[in-house]
Design a protein around this motif. Structure first.
Motif, PDB file in Angstrom:
ATOM      1  N   HIS A 187      34.514  16.269  59.262  1.00  0.00           N
ATOM      2  CA  HIS A 187      34.997  16.471  57.892  1.00  0.00           C
ATOM      3  C   HIS A 187      35.668  17.832  57.717  1.00  0.00           C
ATOM      4  O   HIS A 187      36.502  17.991  56.844  1.00  0.00           O
ATOM      5  N   HIS A 231      33.609  11.363  51.321  1.00  0.00           N
ATOM      6  CA  HIS A 231      33.211   9.957  51.125  1.00  0.00           C
ATOM      7  C   HIS A 231      33.631   9.442  49.754  1.00  0.00           C
ATOM      8  O   HIS A 231      33.013   8.526  49.228  1.00  0.00           O
ATOM      9  N   HIS A 288      32.935   6.517  58.274  1.00  0.00           N
ATOM     10  CA  HIS A 288      32.397   6.591  59.648  1.00  0.00           C
ATOM     11  C   HIS A 288      32.400   5.225  60.334  1.00  0.00           C
ATOM     12  O   HIS A 288      31.457   4.849  61.025  1.00  0.00           O
ATOM     13  N   HIS A 338      23.162  13.272  57.596  1.00  0.00           N
ATOM     14  CA  HIS A 338      24.377  12.972  56.835  1.00  0.00           C
ATOM     15  C   HIS A 338      24.587  11.452  56.853  1.00  0.00           C
ATOM     16  O   HIS A 338      24.146  10.781  57.785  1.00  0.00           O
ATOM     17  N   ASN A 339      25.282  10.950  55.878  1.00  0.00           N
ATOM     18  CA  ASN A 339      25.505   9.508  55.782  1.00  0.00           C
ATOM     19  C   ASN A 339      26.644   9.047  56.707  1.00  0.00           C
ATOM     20  O   ASN A 339      27.663   8.546  56.254  1.00  0.00           O
TER      21      ASN A 339
HETATM   22 ZN   LIG Z   1      30.706  11.762  56.382  1.00  0.00          ZN
END
Ligand SMILES: [Zn+2]
Length: 294
Positions: free
Chosen positions: A52, A120, A126, A190-191
């Motif tokens: 990111h 996001h 992802h 993290h997602n």
């Molecule tokens: Zn992310």
């Protein structure tokens, strides 16, 4: 005469290749699988870097200046790529967003605003962490390489078929060997993992980050510690680029195990190709949950 031949063959090696730059190592690895010796490929982000946040350096612009193709992840994950591409002043480059054909997860339903965090905002980016999406990425890469170098179209198609065959075989094998991971509950830092979890049946309970890209607060950590105790959560998994500090702190207060996973090719040892990334992560998780298969 011999010298001339040597010079000509060196020139053909340097100039007969499609020059590719990618945002991430995952895309670079798939480009290598499809392009073989007929491409040169460089990834801007390293495998163990947070994709990111990549600092835009002039040296990256120089790398892009002579490239034929740029493959980006899209969905604003690599928003920094635009600045690199613009700065390269390469008028001829084709920029390809690899997310176009992907069935996207977690697309916000309401209005997109800053309260969601800066990343996001357009759904979860992802998607390469579902190996079935690897097929869609590879298909797009093969099309673009063929367009750039039509004389090698048969070879790119053969490599695509081989890649798909190996990936399909591996997915079946993983779904067999790692079936015991299905239904396992875990906390991620993290997602990054909804596509991965969806494929392999993992259940995400919490994230250490309160919002994507936001550092966990002490209050959040306390809630997580209580949740781990009440729900008997066994594992916290972090992306390789995060410090161990927060997961280790939680582990010191609970019985939770902490592991690092490869969010990209090259992030951790063993994850040295797109297929090995999944194999490595699944092995680490099954060991952490104590459901290893021999
Ligand atoms: Zn992310």
């Amino acid at each position: 005469m011999r010298k001339l031949f040597l010079i000509l063959s060196i020139l053909s090696i340097c100039f007969g290749k499609v020059r590719v730059v990618t945002s991430t190592t995952d895309l670079a690895d798939i480009v290598k699988s499809i392009g073989g010796d007929h491409v040169t490929v460089i990834s801007i982000a390293r495998g163990n870097q947070d994709p990111h946040y990549v600092e835009v350096l002039p040296s990256y612009m120089i790398k892009v200046r002579k490239a034929d193709l740029y493959f980006m992840v899209g969905m604003e994950l690599d928003f920094w790529a635009k600045q690199i591409i613009d700065g390269s002043r390469n008028q001829k480059i084709e920029v390809v967003d690899c997310s176009v054909e992907i069935e996207k997860m977690e697309i916000p339903t309401g209005t997109v605003d800053a309260s969601m965090g800066d990343i996001h905002r357009f759904g979860n980016p992802h998607y390469w962490l579902d190996p079935k999406n690897g097929r869609l990425i590879a298909q797009l890469i093969a099309e673009k390489l063929t367009k750039a170098e039509p004389k090698n179209s048969d070879l790119f198609q053969q490599n695509l078929n081989l890649f798909n065959h190996q990936l399909d075989k591996a997915i079946l094998d993983w779904q067999n060997r790692y079936a015991n991971l299905s239904g396992k509950k875990l906390i991620f830092y993290h997602n990054s993992w909804p596509y991965f979890s969806n494929r392999f049946g993992l259940e995400t309970v919490e994230f250490l980050e309160p919002k994507p890209g936001i550092t966990p607060s002490p209050a959040k950590l306390n809630r997580i510690i209580q949740r781990i105790k009440s729900d008997k959560i066994e594992v916290i998994a972090s992306e390789s680029y995060f410090s161990d500090r927060v997961p280790k702190f939680i582990a010191s207060k609970t019985k939770v195990k902490t592991v690092k996973l490869a969010q990209s090719v090259g992030a951790i040892e063993g994850a040295d190709s797109y297929i090995h990334l999944f194999e490595t992560n699944l092995k680490i998780l099954s060991k952490a949950f104590g459901v290893e298969h021999d």
